[in-house]
Scaffold this motif. Structure first.
Motif, PDB file in Angstrom:
ATOM      1  N   ARG A 263       0.831  -1.207   0.000  1.00 44.42           N
ATOM      2  CA  ARG A 263       0.000   0.000   0.000  1.00 44.42           C
ATOM      3  C   ARG A 263       0.866   1.259   0.000  1.00 44.42           C
ATOM      4  O   ARG A 263       0.496   2.272  -0.578  1.00 44.42           O
ATOM      5  CB  ARG A 263      -0.901   0.028   1.232  1.00 44.42           C
ATOM      6  CG  ARG A 263      -1.997  -1.031   1.229  1.00 44.42           C
ATOM      7  CD  ARG A 263      -2.545  -1.202   2.633  1.00 44.42           C
ATOM      8  NE  ARG A 263      -3.276  -0.033   3.094  1.00 44.42           N
ATOM      9  CZ  ARG A 263      -3.040   0.590   4.247  1.00 44.42           C
ATOM     10  NH1 ARG A 263      -2.088   0.188   5.053  1.00 44.42           N
ATOM     11  NH2 ARG A 263      -3.773   1.626   4.607  1.00 44.42           N
ATOM     12  N   ASN A 264       1.994   1.191   0.668  1.00 47.05           N
ATOM     13  CA  ASN A 264       2.847   2.377   0.766  1.00 47.05           C
ATOM     14  C   ASN A 264       4.091   2.316  -0.111  1.00 47.05           C
ATOM     15  O   ASN A 264       4.954   3.181  -0.013  1.00 47.05           O
ATOM     16  CB  ASN A 264       3.252   2.601   2.228  1.00 47.05           C
ATOM     17  CG  ASN A 264       2.108   3.167   3.014  1.00 47.05           C
ATOM     18  OD1 ASN A 264       1.531   4.179   2.623  1.00 47.05           O
ATOM     19  ND2 ASN A 264       1.750   2.512   4.103  1.00 47.05           N
TER      20      ASN A 264
ATOM     21  N   GLN B 203       6.681   0.379   0.057  1.00 47.64           N
ATOM     22  CA  GLN B 203       7.870   0.323   0.906  1.00 47.64           C
ATOM     23  C   GLN B 203       8.181  -1.133   1.228  1.00 47.64           C
ATOM     24  O   GLN B 203       7.288  -1.977   1.256  1.00 47.64           O
ATOM     25  CB  GLN B 203       7.632   1.054   2.242  1.00 47.64           C
ATOM     26  CG  GLN B 203       7.444   2.547   2.101  1.00 47.64           C
ATOM     27  CD  GLN B 203       7.207   3.222   3.448  1.00 47.64           C
ATOM     28  OE1 GLN B 203       7.324   2.607   4.497  1.00 47.64           O
ATOM     29  NE2 GLN B 203       6.879   4.505   3.388  1.00 47.64           N
TER      30      GLN B 203
ATOM     31  N   ASN C 297       9.514   6.405   8.150  1.00 44.04           N
ATOM     32  CA  ASN C 297       9.164   5.721   6.896  1.00 44.04           C
ATOM     33  C   ASN C 297       8.308   6.611   5.997  1.00 44.04           C
ATOM     34  O   ASN C 297       7.227   6.230   5.566  1.00 44.04           O
ATOM     35  CB  ASN C 297       8.403   4.428   7.202  1.00 44.04           C
ATOM     36  CG  ASN C 297       9.228   3.460   8.029  1.00 44.04           C
ATOM     37  OD1 ASN C 297      10.365   3.744   8.386  1.00 44.04           O
ATOM     38  ND2 ASN C 297       8.648   2.316   8.333  1.00 44.04           N
ATOM     39  N   VAL C 298       8.812   7.793   5.719  1.00 46.89           N
ATOM     40  CA  VAL C 298       8.030   8.766   4.946  1.00 46.89           C
ATOM     41  C   VAL C 298       8.830   9.273   3.754  1.00 46.89           C
ATOM     42  O   VAL C 298      10.068   9.257   3.755  1.00 46.89           O
ATOM     43  CB  VAL C 298       7.611   9.966   5.826  1.00 46.89           C
ATOM     44  CG1 VAL C 298       6.559   9.543   6.833  1.00 46.89           C
ATOM     45  CG2 VAL C 298       8.810  10.590   6.513  1.00 46.89           C
ATOM     46  N   LEU C 299       8.095   9.749   2.747  1.00 45.69           N
ATOM     47  CA  LEU C 299       8.735  10.207   1.508  1.00 45.69           C
ATOM     48  C   LEU C 299       9.346  11.597   1.648  1.00 45.69           C
ATOM     49  O   LEU C 299      10.222  11.965   0.872  1.00 45.69           O
ATOM     50  CB  LEU C 299       7.696  10.222   0.375  1.00 45.69           C
ATOM     51  CG  LEU C 299       7.185   8.839  -0.036  1.00 45.69           C
ATOM     52  CD1 LEU C 299       5.999   8.969  -0.982  1.00 45.69           C
ATOM     53  CD2 LEU C 299       8.313   8.048  -0.699  1.00 45.69           C
ATOM     54  N   LYS C 300       8.845  12.377   2.576  1.00 42.43           N
ATOM     55  CA  LYS C 300       9.372  13.722   2.793  1.00 42.43           C
ATOM     56  C   LYS C 300       9.647  13.881   4.272  1.00 42.43           C
ATOM     57  O   LYS C 300       8.830  13.476   5.094  1.00 42.43           O
ATOM     58  CB  LYS C 300       8.349  14.774   2.371  1.00 42.43           C
ATOM     59  CG  LYS C 300       8.067  14.799   0.903  1.00 42.43           C
ATOM     60  CD  LYS C 300       6.808  15.566   0.601  1.00 42.43           C
ATOM     61  CE  LYS C 300       7.051  17.057   0.541  1.00 42.43           C
ATOM     62  NZ  LYS C 300       5.804  17.758   0.101  1.00 42.43           N
TER      63      LYS C 300
ATOM     64  N   ASN D 261      -4.272   6.738  -3.042  1.00 41.61           N
ATOM     65  CA  ASN D 261      -3.531   5.484  -3.060  1.00 41.61           C
ATOM     66  C   ASN D 261      -3.912   4.605  -4.251  1.00 41.61           C
ATOM     67  O   ASN D 261      -3.064   3.937  -4.835  1.00 41.61           O
ATOM     68  CB  ASN D 261      -3.750   4.732  -1.748  1.00 41.61           C
ATOM     69  CG  ASN D 261      -2.488   4.054  -1.309  1.00 41.61           C
ATOM     70  OD1 ASN D 261      -1.414   4.654  -1.430  1.00 41.61           O
ATOM     71  ND2 ASN D 261      -2.572   2.838  -0.857  1.00 41.61           N
TER      72      ASN D 261
ATOM     73  N   VAL E  69       3.316  14.399   8.157  1.00 42.02           N
ATOM     74  CA  VAL E  69       3.607  13.506   7.031  1.00 42.02           C
ATOM     75  C   VAL E  69       3.546  12.063   7.520  1.00 42.02           C
ATOM     76  O   VAL E  69       4.048  11.732   8.593  1.00 42.02           O
ATOM     77  CB  VAL E  69       4.971  13.844   6.372  1.00 42.02           C
ATOM     78  CG1 VAL E  69       6.121  13.733   7.365  1.00 42.02           C
ATOM     79  CG2 VAL E  69       5.231  12.977   5.140  1.00 42.02           C
TER      80      VAL E  69
ATOM     81  N   PRO F 208       3.157   7.669   5.981  1.00 43.22           N
ATOM     82  CA  PRO F 208       3.151   6.832   4.779  1.00 43.22           C
ATOM     83  C   PRO F 208       1.817   7.056   4.052  1.00 43.22           C
ATOM     84  O   PRO F 208       0.773   7.096   4.693  1.00 43.22           O
ATOM     85  CB  PRO F 208       3.281   5.417   5.333  1.00 43.22           C
ATOM     86  CG  PRO F 208       3.939   5.591   6.668  1.00 43.22           C
ATOM     87  CD  PRO F 208       3.418   6.887   7.207  1.00 43.22           C
ATOM     88  N   ARG F 209       1.895   7.193   2.755  1.00 39.07           N
ATOM     89  CA  ARG F 209       0.770   7.675   1.949  1.00 39.07           C
ATOM     90  C   ARG F 209      -0.570   6.996   2.247  1.00 39.07           C
ATOM     91  O   ARG F 209      -1.597   7.661   2.356  1.00 39.07           O
ATOM     92  CB  ARG F 209       1.141   7.473   0.488  1.00 39.07           C
ATOM     93  CG  ARG F 209       0.241   8.091  -0.494  1.00 39.07           C
ATOM     94  CD  ARG F 209       0.954   8.206  -1.829  1.00 39.07           C
ATOM     95  NE  ARG F 209       1.474   6.927  -2.276  1.00 39.07           N
ATOM     96  CZ  ARG F 209       2.576   6.779  -3.033  1.00 39.07           C
ATOM     97  NH1 ARG F 209       3.262   7.824  -3.431  1.00 39.07           N
ATOM     98  NH2 ARG F 209       2.963   5.591  -3.411  1.00 39.07           N
ATOM     99  N   ALA F 210      -0.531   5.687   2.401  1.00 39.54           N
ATOM    100  CA  ALA F 210      -1.782   4.945   2.577  1.00 39.54           C
ATOM    101  C   ALA F 210      -2.442   5.239   3.918  1.00 39.54           C
ATOM    102  O   ALA F 210      -3.600   4.866   4.139  1.00 39.54           O
ATOM    103  CB  ALA F 210      -1.538   3.447   2.420  1.00 39.54           C
ATOM    104  N   GLU F 211      -1.730   5.887   4.805  1.00 38.36           N
ATOM    105  CA  GLU F 211      -2.297   6.203   6.122  1.00 38.36           C
ATOM    106  C   GLU F 211      -3.038   7.534   6.130  1.00 38.36           C
ATOM    107  O   GLU F 211      -3.534   7.971   7.171  1.00 38.36           O
ATOM    108  CB  GLU F 211      -1.197   6.216   7.195  1.00 38.36           C
ATOM    109  CG  GLU F 211      -0.299   4.990   7.223  1.00 38.36           C
ATOM    110  CD  GLU F 211      -1.060   3.672   7.358  1.00 38.36           C
ATOM    111  OE1 GLU F 211      -2.199   3.695   7.846  1.00 38.36           O
ATOM    112  OE2 GLU F 211      -0.519   2.632   6.938  1.00 38.36           O
TER     113      GLU F 211
ATOM    114  N   ASP G 190       2.487  12.516  -1.407  1.00 41.65           N
ATOM    115  CA  ASP G 190       3.631  12.216  -0.536  1.00 41.65           C
ATOM    116  C   ASP G 190       3.199  11.869   0.881  1.00 41.65           C
ATOM    117  O   ASP G 190       4.050  11.723   1.757  1.00 41.65           O
ATOM    118  CB  ASP G 190       4.558  13.427  -0.421  1.00 41.65           C
ATOM    119  CG  ASP G 190       5.065  13.895  -1.764  1.00 41.65           C
ATOM    120  OD1 ASP G 190       5.657  13.077  -2.478  1.00 41.65           O
ATOM    121  OD2 ASP G 190       4.874  15.073  -2.089  1.00 41.65           O
TER     122      ASP G 190
ATOM    123  N   ASN H 203       1.855  14.011   2.779  1.00 40.74           N
ATOM    124  CA  ASN H 203       2.224  15.239   3.513  1.00 40.74           C
ATOM    125  C   ASN H 203       1.012  16.162   3.597  1.00 40.74           C
ATOM    126  O   ASN H 203       0.635  16.799   2.623  1.00 40.74           O
ATOM    127  CB  ASN H 203       3.363  15.921   2.746  1.00 40.74           C
ATOM    128  CG  ASN H 203       3.939  17.161   3.420  1.00 40.74           C
ATOM    129  OD1 ASN H 203       4.605  17.951   2.767  1.00 40.74           O
ATOM    130  ND2 ASN H 203       3.701  17.352   4.699  1.00 40.74           N
TER     131      ASN H 203
ATOM    132  N   GLY I 179       4.624   8.064  10.676  1.00 37.63           N
ATOM    133  CA  GLY I 179       5.001   9.354  10.101  1.00 37.63           C
ATOM    134  C   GLY I 179       5.905  10.160  11.001  1.00 37.63           C
ATOM    135  O   GLY I 179       6.467   9.647  11.961  1.00 37.63           O
TER     136      GLY I 179
END
Lengths: 468, 468
Positions: free
Chosen positions: A107-108, A110, A186-189, B242, B350, B352-355, B382, B384, B419
């Protein structure tokens, strides 16, 4: 250094901490952990430890830190700068039992993995889930992902997808004190405090022992095409690299091979797949990838047009799995082929891409001046050229004493071109004597202070990166 | 802190080092350099210095370090975490005279620039040369590239192209000691020593003063298309984010706006360009870009199909320059619109995107519990999410004492979701009290030691990132 030799009490502690069977002192294991793929260097550890958990690594580190026992972490031993050599003896911390992929978070996009997973196995496992982890060093079939992180490895696909540092989100590490910490999130930014993650990536096992790795992934790419372009001039091949980028194309691989590199690799792998006329001086291996075949054919065609402007022979266009495999094997086996042919040293030069033709000329001039033959190949799209200096007819004395002056001149030229002395292999043991070419005393002093922050007693992978 | 107040001798030194007209103590300049865009915080410096060269920065730093005078570097003052606030008085180091683009190296896809160049002007200058520097924070029309590097800024296009850290190759910095150094080399791959460049990026002006920036660039992209998708459920909008990635698409922007965000921005900019039916709870603003229009239409169509699975109203499809501009202005002005509407605090969460759906639910629950209204928007691609907490009817006492507990709960939830507490705004002055949520004592200690390595006397941007 006031390191202590390992005694019977130390061994007893290790046997208690890890179980007896993971405390190894037999000839075979000591020999295996004495070297990596760097020349023929051998430095035997006093003991090989194979911890199986972060807590076990922590216990070992805490003990060794208290007892001034040097610890050298070790992945698969495929390194090319001697980063895993236990130059002060002590403990070789063999991470092979950290071989589990812990969590594929689809889902993420990762993955959380232990460091002892083989890079190619990780890639294949992810690809089956529709996910793509691009960095693919030549040794991907045997190297560990933890070693890749430690060296900030690259590989052919870095030109489009970036190197390891561009995929590491977070690391669990054990400090020399035995303390365990994560470096990030565990984040993209992330703009939360200093970037400890990026400080650890490429730190060559000198700041902490990596016990977990969190990587970001991208969606799997469906298709690729491969072109092998034979040039009658090696300098023109380098020039063509830049022309491709200037035209707005970003291939997923753009590899350069001098004639010798390909020829030696063909001989070594007993391959007859490529026709190699006498007047060919170098090749570019160019890959494009994407999710739509029509677009790939269009891009491959445009790139063909660009390289046609140079003095080239017929382009080999590979779109079958077998042909592509054959070409990639030839490319990936160059290093081994050179090694099997002669004693050699491999330099991992990197310059701004457009300076590649100038770099290649300089290498050949220095070869004539210092009497060495070189086989050059590498990731031309990144300006990253591997220079294999083969001993050949050179006398032992010249090899030992005159060649280092030539390498010094080579690195000085690299830095003058805006480059630096390692693109993806690291400094480790064999390049540290040249660090003063790349860095001022002030820069080195700052780096040493960073090392001191993480490893105040200097027990973790001592003797690497810095001369003192 | 044993900082010294600035006296007449200090001023004389500055006037000698910089010329008199660049040593400013008039009301207007002191007021200008007292704040940034963070709430209404004001901390006047004792003097504003405007150095014009690296050597002048060096002279100032050396002097201030010797005399224990705090120095706060300042870009355009668009920061959102108070990084440029001179909380201890002293010198505001106003970098606006560092406004030259020094070298566009088209052959190598690199630019060397001074830090005081406005980001958008840099981007436009490069685009005219066929080159693309993607990171584009909302304030790109006024912020400085040096500030972007210091905060590791993002912006809408980070989702496809990455954040500032992914483009910085090398930095010239002045240390608090006055020493000048480069952090790396102008190369795409680098495995030579520790990554000082990445340590400086996002260090919020606390480790060194940035005086030159080398950025890697990519070929300019020719076309883009923009879709505004209205959702009847904000949580569904987050879920759709997502779904787009899971289907293998990577838009060049994927922005989320709660209804209030768009509505307030429309009112603030007096825009009537978007129809906003009463049942719409949130929007996604989705951009795709590339060099072939047919591919963009194909991708936009596929993304439209994906979002149709949710409860949405009619998609606004923008392919004219004017329409796209209108939508981007609305998105970029949300922050200002909220600020003009009420006293507020902006949190830069921020995950993980799916959260994202879980995060949004948590924010609203906490709002009900702590009695605050929030306007959420940001870079959903992201993970964010900017959470603007508006004071509205909240009592001054609750705002000052109860709200921080709510924020603490929010950040705790963010960290529990994997995050962290800032994606792109930094910690600066206003978030440092929450650092203990994101980091252990050990992590903070390591970071403080890194700070100490660069700034042993603690004179550079004191009071930021860390509580003590």
């Amino acid at each position: 250094m006031s390191f202590q030799k390992i005694n019977e009490d130390d061994i007893k502690f290790f046997q208690l901490a890890l179980k007896e069977k993971y405390v190894l002192m037999d000839e075979e294991n000591i020999a295996r952990c004495s070297g990596d793929q760097t020349e023929d260097l051998k430095f035997p550890p006093e003991v090989v430890l194979q911890p199986g958990s972060t807590d076990e690594v922590s216990a070992v580190m805490k003990y060794c830190n208290e007892h001034m026992i040097p610890v050298t972490p070790r992945g698969a031993g495929t390194g090319l700068s001697g980063g895993a050599l236990p130059v002060w003896g002590g403990v070789a911390l063999d991470m092979r039992r950290f071989n589990k992929i812990l969590l594929v978070d689809k889902r993420n996009f990762q993955v959380t993995t232990e460091p002892g997973v083989i890079t190619q196995e990780l890639q294949e496992h992810l690809r089956a889930e529709g996910l793509f982890y691009p960095p693919d060093p030549a040794s991907k079939g045997s190297c560990f992902i933890g070693g890749n992180v430690s060296e900030n490895s690259g590989g052919p696909r870095a030109v489009k997808y970036g190197v390891v540092k561009d995929y590491v989100l977070n690391l669990e590490i054990v400090l020399p004190s035995g303390d365990i910490m994560w470096t990030g999130a565990n984040v993209l930014k992330n703009a939360t405090g200093y970037n400890l993650t990026q400080l650890l990536v490429g730190s060559e096992g000198t700041l902490g022992v990596i016990t977990k790795v969190v990587l970001r992934l991208i969606p799997a790419v469906k298709y690729d095409l491969l072109l092998l372009v034979p040039f009658r001039s090696a300098v023109q091949a380098c020039e063509a690299v830049n022309a491709i980028f200037m035209a707005g194309y970003t291939p997923s691989a753009l590899e350069f091979m001098e004639r010798d590199a390909l020829e030696w690799s063909m001989r070594y792998t007993q391959s007859t797949g490529v026709n190699l006329p006498a007047d060919i001086a170098a090749h570019l291996l160019i890959e494009v990838d994407g999710n739509h075949m029509d677009e790939l054919y269009r891009d491959a065609d445009a790139i063909s047009q660009i390289v046609q402007q140079y003095d080239i022979d017929e382009i080999l266009f590979a779109d079958s799995y077998e042909q592509k495999q054959m070409l990639w094997v030839l490319r990936r086996k160059v290093g081994e082929a050179v090694k099997s042919n002669s004693i050699y040293k491999e330099e991992d030069t990197v310059v701004p891409r457009a300076e590649l033709p100038a770099l290649l000329k300089t290498i050949k001039e220095l070869g004539r001046e210092f009497g060495f033959h070189s086989v050059c190949y590498g990731h031309a799209g990144d300006g990253n050229l591997h220079v294999n200096i083969v001993k050949g007819e050179m006398s032992d004395d010249d090899w030992a004493h005159r060649l280092p002056q030539g390498i010094r001149r080579l690195f000085t030229a690299v830095v003058a071109l805006g480059g630096t002395i390692s693109g993806e292999h690291g400094i480790g043991w064999v390049q540290k004597e040249y660090m003063d070419i790349a860095f001022s005393g002030l820069q080195l002093q700052i780096m040493k202070q960073l090392k001191h922050t993480f490893d105040p007693k200097g027990i973790l992978n001592p003797g690497k990166i810095f001369m003192s």
